[in-house]
Scaffold this active site. Sequence first.
Site, PDB file in Angstrom:
ATOM      1  N   HIS A 155      -6.795  -5.858   2.003  1.00  0.00           N
ATOM      2  CA  HIS A 155      -5.661  -5.340   2.765  1.00  0.00           C
ATOM      3  C   HIS A 155      -5.173  -6.450   3.689  1.00  0.00           C
ATOM      4  O   HIS A 155      -5.974  -7.069   4.398  1.00  0.00           O
ATOM      5  CB  HIS A 155      -6.075  -4.172   3.665  1.00  0.00           C
ATOM      6  CG  HIS A 155      -6.629  -2.968   2.968  1.00  0.00           C
ATOM      7  ND1 HIS A 155      -5.935  -1.793   2.832  1.00  0.00           N
ATOM      8  CD2 HIS A 155      -7.844  -2.751   2.390  1.00  0.00           C
ATOM      9  CE1 HIS A 155      -6.676  -0.900   2.200  1.00  0.00           C
ATOM     10  NE2 HIS A 155      -7.852  -1.456   1.924  1.00  0.00           N
ATOM     11  N   ASP A 190       0.851  -1.189   0.000  1.00  0.00           N
ATOM     12  CA  ASP A 190       0.000   0.000   0.000  1.00  0.00           C
ATOM     13  C   ASP A 190       0.889   1.241   0.000  1.00  0.00           C
ATOM     14  O   ASP A 190       1.901   1.303   0.694  1.00  0.00           O
ATOM     15  CB  ASP A 190      -0.906  -0.007   1.236  1.00  0.00           C
ATOM     16  CG  ASP A 190      -2.057   0.967   1.107  1.00  0.00           C
ATOM     17  OD1 ASP A 190      -3.212   0.510   1.038  1.00  0.00           O
ATOM     18  OD2 ASP A 190      -1.804   2.197   1.066  1.00  0.00           O
ATOM     19  N   ILE A 191       0.502   2.234  -0.775  1.00  0.00           N
ATOM     20  CA  ILE A 191       1.322   3.445  -0.911  1.00  0.00           C
ATOM     21  C   ILE A 191       1.288   4.282   0.360  1.00  0.00           C
ATOM     22  O   ILE A 191       2.172   5.100   0.607  1.00  0.00           O
ATOM     23  CB  ILE A 191       0.829   4.276  -2.132  1.00  0.00           C
ATOM     24  CG1 ILE A 191       1.928   5.200  -2.618  1.00  0.00           C
ATOM     25  CG2 ILE A 191      -0.444   5.046  -1.797  1.00  0.00           C
ATOM     26  CD1 ILE A 191       1.634   5.812  -3.980  1.00  0.00           C
ATOM     27  N   GLU A 210     -12.381   3.221  -1.406  1.00  0.00           N
ATOM     28  CA  GLU A 210     -11.882   4.340  -2.207  1.00  0.00           C
ATOM     29  C   GLU A 210     -11.554   3.937  -3.637  1.00  0.00           C
ATOM     30  O   GLU A 210     -11.713   4.730  -4.561  1.00  0.00           O
ATOM     31  CB  GLU A 210     -10.636   4.941  -1.552  1.00  0.00           C
ATOM     32  CG  GLU A 210     -10.942   5.615  -0.214  1.00  0.00           C
ATOM     33  CD  GLU A 210      -9.681   6.148   0.465  1.00  0.00           C
ATOM     34  OE1 GLU A 210      -8.575   5.925  -0.080  1.00  0.00           O
ATOM     35  OE2 GLU A 210      -9.816   6.756   1.531  1.00  0.00           O
ATOM     36  N   VAL A 211     -11.057   2.728  -3.797  1.00  0.00           N
ATOM     37  CA  VAL A 211     -10.668   2.278  -5.138  1.00  0.00           C
ATOM     38  C   VAL A 211     -11.640   1.173  -5.577  1.00  0.00           C
ATOM     39  O   VAL A 211     -11.725   0.124  -4.924  1.00  0.00           O
ATOM     40  CB  VAL A 211      -9.224   1.749  -5.158  1.00  0.00           C
ATOM     41  CG1 VAL A 211      -8.841   1.291  -6.557  1.00  0.00           C
ATOM     42  CG2 VAL A 211      -8.259   2.812  -4.658  1.00  0.00           C
ATOM     43  N   HIS A 242      -9.888  -5.257  -3.579  1.00  0.00           N
ATOM     44  CA  HIS A 242      -8.572  -5.410  -2.965  1.00  0.00           C
ATOM     45  C   HIS A 242      -8.758  -5.847  -1.525  1.00  0.00           C
ATOM     46  O   HIS A 242      -9.655  -5.391  -0.834  1.00  0.00           O
ATOM     47  CB  HIS A 242      -7.758  -4.119  -3.029  1.00  0.00           C
ATOM     48  CG  HIS A 242      -8.494  -2.901  -2.555  1.00  0.00           C
ATOM     49  ND1 HIS A 242      -9.460  -2.288  -3.313  1.00  0.00           N
ATOM     50  CD2 HIS A 242      -8.415  -2.206  -1.400  1.00  0.00           C
ATOM     51  CE1 HIS A 242      -9.930  -1.248  -2.659  1.00  0.00           C
ATOM     52  NE2 HIS A 242      -9.325  -1.183  -1.484  1.00  0.00           N
ATOM     53  N   ASN A 260     -12.713  -3.591   2.147  1.00  0.00           N
ATOM     54  CA  ASN A 260     -13.729  -2.537   2.147  1.00  0.00           C
ATOM     55  C   ASN A 260     -14.540  -2.630   0.859  1.00  0.00           C
ATOM     56  O   ASN A 260     -13.973  -2.693  -0.232  1.00  0.00           O
ATOM     57  CB  ASN A 260     -13.056  -1.167   2.256  1.00  0.00           C
ATOM     58  CG  ASN A 260     -12.371  -0.965   3.584  1.00  0.00           C
ATOM     59  OD1 ASN A 260     -12.911  -1.325   4.630  1.00  0.00           O
ATOM     60  ND2 ASN A 260     -11.182  -0.384   3.574  1.00  0.00           N
TER      61      ASN A 260
HETATM   62  P1  5GP Z   1      -9.805   1.291   0.291  1.00  0.00           P
HETATM   63  O1  5GP Z   1     -10.163   2.451   1.168  1.00  0.00           O
HETATM   64  O2  5GP Z   1     -10.425   1.432  -1.087  1.00  0.00           O
HETATM   65  O3  5GP Z   1     -10.081  -0.028   0.950  1.00  0.00           O
HETATM   66  O4  5GP Z   1      -8.232   1.323   0.158  1.00  0.00           O
HETATM   67  C1  5GP Z   1      -7.556   1.803  -0.955  1.00  0.00           C
HETATM   68  C2  5GP Z   1      -6.091   1.732  -0.621  1.00  0.00           C
HETATM   69  O5  5GP Z   1      -5.352   1.953  -1.800  1.00  0.00           O
HETATM   70  C3  5GP Z   1      -5.615   2.785   0.401  1.00  0.00           C
HETATM   71  O6  5GP Z   1      -5.059   2.133   1.536  1.00  0.00           O
HETATM   72  C4  5GP Z   1      -4.586   3.590  -0.372  1.00  0.00           C
HETATM   73  O7  5GP Z   1      -3.476   3.982   0.415  1.00  0.00           O
HETATM   74  C5  5GP Z   1      -4.196   2.642  -1.479  1.00  0.00           C
HETATM   75  N1  5GP Z   1      -3.750   3.306  -2.696  1.00  0.00           N
HETATM   76  C6  5GP Z   1      -4.364   4.331  -3.341  1.00  0.00           C
HETATM   77  N2  5GP Z   1      -3.682   4.681  -4.439  1.00  0.00           N
HETATM   78  C7  5GP Z   1      -2.608   3.846  -4.495  1.00  0.00           C
HETATM   79  C8  5GP Z   1      -1.528   3.722  -5.420  1.00  0.00           C
HETATM   80  O8  5GP Z   1      -1.415   4.430  -6.413  1.00  0.00           O
HETATM   81  N3  5GP Z   1      -0.620   2.752  -5.172  1.00  0.00           N
HETATM   82  C9  5GP Z   1      -0.713   1.934  -4.072  1.00  0.00           C
HETATM   83  N4  5GP Z   1       0.232   1.009  -3.907  1.00  0.00           N
HETATM   84  N5  5GP Z   1      -1.719   2.024  -3.185  1.00  0.00           N
HETATM   85  C10 5GP Z   1      -2.657   2.975  -3.400  1.00  0.00           C
END
Ligand code: 5GP
Length: 126
Positions: A112, A35-36, A105-106, A110, A97
């Site tokens: 985690h 994760d970034i 968010e994405v 995915h 999520n």
């Molecule tokens: P969500 O809230 O959708 O479960 O988590 C999305 C995750 O994607 C977040 O923890 C965020 O830090 C990670 N993320 C967003 N953009 C990028 C990216 O460009 N590269 C990587 N490696 N992780 C990302």
Amino acid sequence: MSYTYDDQNIFAKILRGEIPCSQVLETEHSLAFNDISEQAPHHVLVIPKGPYVCYDHFATAATDAEVVDFTRAIGAVCKALGVEPGAGGSGYRLIANSGAHAVQEVPHLHVHILGGRPLGRMLKQV
Ligand code: 5GP
């Protein structure tokens, strides 16, 4: 059930090689990368290569081969991180999520994998 996959999401771009990632593992149907914005010493994201929006989408629409590959990839990452409780590791948490209430968010499935420190209880409010 109806999902529309947005192929411009950030993980789709990672899968196409349009933006880089810190890769942990790649299999036929899955990719794992750091994760970034890590929230624990270990914070790896595991994604299927197929166009699935969230977990229930994947669980109902993916092929058996994709489901098996994704599940095995999660296990392989846990092993690579050394967090498996059954092998002397200190444990980890899986989070997927999905949708608005989970603040996804994405919009590409995915999971985690978080570990490397005590993570506290799961939720503090009902
Ligand atoms: P969500 O809230 O959708 O479960 O988590 C999305 C995750 O994607 C977040 O923890 C965020 O830090 C990670 N993320 C967003 N953009 C990028 C990216 O460009 N590269 C990587 N490696 N992780 C990302």
